[in-house]
Design a protein around this motif. Structure first.
Motif, short mmCIF file in Angstrom:
data_model
loop_
_atom_site.label_atom_id
_atom_site.label_comp_id
_atom_site.label_asym_id
_atom_site.label_seq_id
_atom_site.Cartn_x
_atom_site.Cartn_y
_atom_site.Cartn_z
N ARG A 101 -6.55 -6.28 -13.03
CA ARG A 101 -5.41 -5.63 -13.68
C ARG A 101 -4.38 -5.12 -12.67
O ARG A 101 -3.20 -5.03 -12.99
CB ARG A 101 -5.90 -4.44 -14.52
CG ARG A 101 -6.78 -4.83 -15.68
CD ARG A 101 -5.99 -5.47 -16.79
NE ARG A 101 -6.84 -6.27 -17.68
CZ ARG A 101 -6.38 -6.95 -18.72
NH1 ARG A 101 -5.10 -6.90 -19.02
NH2 ARG A 101 -7.20 -7.67 -19.45
N LEU A 102 -4.83 -4.79 -11.49
CA LEU A 102 -4.00 -4.09 -10.53
C LEU A 102 -3.95 -4.90 -9.24
O LEU A 102 -4.99 -5.29 -8.71
CB LEU A 102 -4.60 -2.71 -10.26
CG LEU A 102 -3.75 -1.65 -9.57
CD1 LEU A 102 -2.61 -1.23 -10.48
CD2 LEU A 102 -4.63 -0.46 -9.24
N VAL A 103 -2.73 -5.14 -8.73
CA VAL A 103 -2.57 -5.86 -7.47
C VAL A 103 -1.65 -5.04 -6.57
O VAL A 103 -0.56 -4.65 -6.98
CB VAL A 103 -1.97 -7.27 -7.68
CG1 VAL A 103 -1.76 -7.97 -6.34
CG2 VAL A 103 -2.88 -8.11 -8.58
N ILE A 104 -2.09 -4.80 -5.34
CA ILE A 104 -1.28 -4.07 -4.37
C ILE A 104 -0.55 -5.07 -3.48
O ILE A 104 -1.14 -6.05 -3.01
CB ILE A 104 -2.15 -3.12 -3.52
CG1 ILE A 104 -2.78 -2.06 -4.43
CG2 ILE A 104 -1.33 -2.47 -2.42
CD1 ILE A 104 -3.71 -1.11 -3.71
N ALA A 105 0.74 -4.85 -3.28
CA ALA A 105 1.56 -5.73 -2.45
C ALA A 105 2.34 -4.89 -1.46
O ALA A 105 2.28 -3.66 -1.47
CB ALA A 105 2.49 -6.58 -3.32
N GLY A 106 3.11 -5.56 -0.62
CA GLY A 106 3.87 -4.89 0.42
C GLY A 106 3.48 -5.43 1.78
O GLY A 106 2.44 -6.09 1.93
N GLU A 107 4.31 -5.19 2.78
CA GLU A 107 4.08 -5.78 4.11
C GLU A 107 2.71 -5.43 4.67
O GLU A 107 2.14 -6.19 5.44
CB GLU A 107 5.19 -5.37 5.08
CG GLU A 107 5.52 -3.89 5.14
CD GLU A 107 4.60 -3.09 6.04
OE1 GLU A 107 3.83 -3.72 6.80
OE2 GLU A 107 4.64 -1.85 5.99
N ALA A 108 2.16 -4.28 4.30
CA ALA A 108 0.86 -3.87 4.83
C ALA A 108 -0.28 -4.76 4.34
O ALA A 108 -1.37 -4.74 4.93
CB ALA A 108 0.58 -2.42 4.45
N THR A 109 -0.06 -5.54 3.29
CA THR A 109 -1.12 -6.40 2.76
C THR A 109 -1.05 -7.81 3.31
O THR A 109 -1.88 -8.65 2.96
CB THR A 109 -1.03 -6.47 1.22
OG1 THR A 109 0.17 -7.16 0.83
CG2 THR A 109 -1.04 -5.09 0.60
N ASP A 110 -0.08 -8.10 4.17
CA ASP A 110 0.06 -9.45 4.72
C ASP A 110 -0.59 -9.51 6.10
O ASP A 110 -0.10 -8.89 7.04
CB ASP A 110 1.54 -9.83 4.83
CG ASP A 110 1.74 -11.29 5.18
OD1 ASP A 110 0.90 -11.85 5.91
OD2 ASP A 110 2.73 -11.89 4.74
N PRO A 111 -1.69 -10.25 6.26
CA PRO A 111 -2.38 -10.29 7.55
C PRO A 111 -1.63 -11.07 8.62
O PRO A 111 -1.89 -10.90 9.81
CB PRO A 111 -3.71 -10.97 7.22
CG PRO A 111 -3.40 -11.82 6.03
CD PRO A 111 -2.38 -11.06 5.23
N ASP A 112 -0.70 -11.92 8.22
CA ASP A 112 0.00 -12.77 9.18
C ASP A 112 1.31 -12.17 9.67
O ASP A 112 1.70 -12.42 10.82
CB ASP A 112 0.27 -14.14 8.54
CG ASP A 112 -1.00 -14.87 8.15
OD1 ASP A 112 -1.96 -14.81 8.94
OD2 ASP A 112 -1.04 -15.46 7.06
N HIS A 113 1.99 -11.40 8.83
CA HIS A 113 3.30 -10.85 9.21
C HIS A 113 3.41 -9.38 8.80
O HIS A 113 4.36 -8.99 8.12
CB HIS A 113 4.42 -11.66 8.56
CG HIS A 113 4.31 -13.13 8.80
ND1 HIS A 113 4.66 -13.72 9.99
CD2 HIS A 113 3.87 -14.14 8.00
CE1 HIS A 113 4.46 -15.02 9.92
NE2 HIS A 113 3.97 -15.30 8.74
N PRO A 114 2.44 -8.54 9.19
CA PRO A 114 2.51 -7.13 8.79
C PRO A 114 3.70 -6.45 9.45
O PRO A 114 4.14 -6.83 10.54
CB PRO A 114 1.19 -6.55 9.31
CG PRO A 114 0.83 -7.44 10.48
CD PRO A 114 1.30 -8.81 10.09
N GLY A 115 4.22 -5.45 8.77
CA GLY A 115 5.31 -4.66 9.35
C GLY A 115 6.64 -5.37 9.39
O GLY A 115 7.55 -4.93 10.10
#
Length: 497
Positions: A101-115
């Motif tokens: 039901r719930l998905v968290i997104a945002g740059e912090a969740t990207d292992p390849d291009h964080p920040g």
């Protein structure tokens, strides 16, 4: 979207009108020169009081604009970084759907291009794909946050046939993208992201939204406090590489500071050469002008194993148009309620309920949450039930770095003329006019100066203020802040004389 509310929810049109009334209740950081937007208390100078006298030969700017991302209650920093104990797996775990039901997104969740902006955009695409896989077209999806990740996810979900409502805590869109038409500047001032990185899809999207960009190849100069311009040796990068090689064979992750000491890379000699700069100074230069602005953090908390030294030169293209035009283009077909601060997110295996600080609530079938790591670390937003343990661990371990920008416009580009004619170190080659200015031999409050007006001839500089310096300078009012940053430009004024 019609005005019907989902069971237990409220009518869409009523919700939009009611949510706007909650803005007056927000307790936000303020500054001496406030704007309607609460983010991130940016200010403009010169102040209304008598302007300060020139500092060490640096003239008073005709205009100034600054950010305060650490004081922004809706970001609590600029971007995530890999603190000690961070791994790509933790970022992936944070992105895993919760109860379908719930998905968290945002740059912090990207292992390849964080920040990065690319990480934010890609995470929005990923979150929308997860919702589409788990749900059915026609379901109602709430997207929390109208930054790049949230708007990207919302657009993809609308295109896939979902009913989407976007809730944004601020009274503007864009999140950590913030374009302002500041007094005294001929072009938009970007208080958030200004470089695209190597994300060609983002560059294409910007151009489709009529946002101009120009290629930006960093040409970095280092100037001493005496105004002597020096070629930059590999002393600092070599020491950091040695530290990382040592850290890679340790049983546990260690900080970059620990690795520099444990590997024997430090201490370096503090004996200055003929130019007055020592090997230790060059390492400090690499940390202050490279490590700090790319992480927003100090070496004692940065993971030696996860720190990516290559990010220093991966700026991509410089946005010369109004970045927020892309935000507006993404938002155009969406239903968005601004000034809607989510304080509680409840979820079951059947639905998601969102509580606002106004007391209102909204029920949806699923939700995409793009709240920054800096905010998730606080109790500003509560989850019921608590997030799974791996999500909690990711939020706890991942760091939130602080990077602020200051834009200055002058009557003339004194740093450009002076640097071009500055005395070079004896025996050094001729150096071209740089677009990135740094200081070696002392710790400057401004990590790096970007000559954003070099291509057009405009006398405009953008300074990057990182980590503890950003925290310290955010506490200053505009006159005191301006005095500090003008003092940081003194070496480039001294070079002329």
């Amino acid at each position: 979207m019609d005005s019907r509310g989902a069971p237990g929810g409220m009518g869409r049109r009523t919700f939009l009108a009611a949510s706007l009334s909650s803005v007056a209740a927000l307790a936000l950081a303020s500054c001496s020169w406030p704007e309607p937007s609460p983010t991130p208390p940016p200010t403009t100078a010169p102040p209304t009081t008598a302007p300060p006298a020139p500092t060490n030969g640096v003239p008073v700017p005709t205009a100034m604009r600054r950010s305060r991302w650490g004081a922004d209650p809706f970001s609590r920093g600029a971007f995530s970084f890999d603190s000690v104990g961070s791994t790509p797996e933790l970022r992936r775990a944070l992105a895993e759907p919760v109860e379908s039901r719930l998905v968290i997104a945002g740059e912090a969740t990207d292992p390849d291009h964080p920040g990065t902006l690319e990480g934010a955009r890609v995470s929005g695409i990923r979150a929308a794909a997860d919702i589409a896989r788990l749900g059915t077209a026609g379901e109602r999806v709430a997207v929390v946050g109208a930054g790049l990740a949230g708007l990207t996810a919302a657009r993809a979900l609308v295109d896939a046939g979902f009913e989407v409502v976007v809730l944004e805590a601020r009274d503007r869109l864009g999140g950590r993208i913030h374009s302002t038409d500041a007094t005294g500047f001929d072009t938009p001032v970007e208080l958030g992201g200004v470089f695209t990185g190597d994300d060609e899809d983002l560059i294409d999207a910007l151009h489709e939204a009529s946002v101009d960009t120009v290629p930006f190849a960093p040409d970095v100069s280092a100037t001493t406090t005496a105004g002597l311009r020096l070629p930059i040796p590999t002393t600092g990068p070599d020491a950091i590489a040695t530290a990382q090689e040592w850290a890679a064979v340790q049983p546990n992750d260690v900080s970059l500071a620990t690795a520099l000491t444990g590997s024997g890379a430090t201490p370096l000699s503090a004996v200055p050469d003929d130019a007055g700069v020592s090997p230790a100074d060059w390492l400090a230069h690499s940390i202050n002008s490279g490590v700090a602005p790319t992480t927003g953090a100090i070496t004692s908390v940065i993971s030696a194993g996860q720190y990516d030294a290559d990010r220093v030169g991966q700026l991509g293209e410089l946005v010369t148009g109004r970045f927020s035009d892309l935000v507006d283009a993404l938002a155009e077909p969406l239903e968005i309620a601004v000034s809607s601060v989510v304080t509680k997110i409840s979820y079951t295996d059947r639905r998601v309920s969102l509580r606002l600080d106004s007391g209102e609530s909204l029920t949806a079938d699923r939700a995409v949450v793009t709240i920054p790591i800096g905010v998730l670390k606080t109790d500003t937003v509560r989850f019921s039930p608590a997030l799974p343990l791996m999500h909690q661990r990711a939020i706890s371990v991942l760091g939130m770095g602080l990077l602020d920008t200051v834009w200055l416009r002058f009557d003339e580009a004194f740093w450009r003329t002076d640097v071009a004619g500055a005395p070079d170190a004896p025996g050094s080659p001729d150096l071209a006019t740089p677009n990135v200015l740094t200081v070696v031999g002392e710790t400057s409050p401004v990590a790096t100066w970007i000559d954003v007006g070099l291509a057009t001839g405009e006398p405009v500089l953008m300074g990057l203020i990182a980590a503890v310096q950003a925290t310290r300078l955010e506490e200053l009012d505009d006159p005191a802040f301006q005095a500090e940053v003008l003092g940081a430009l003194a070496p480039f004024a001294t070079a002329s004389g």
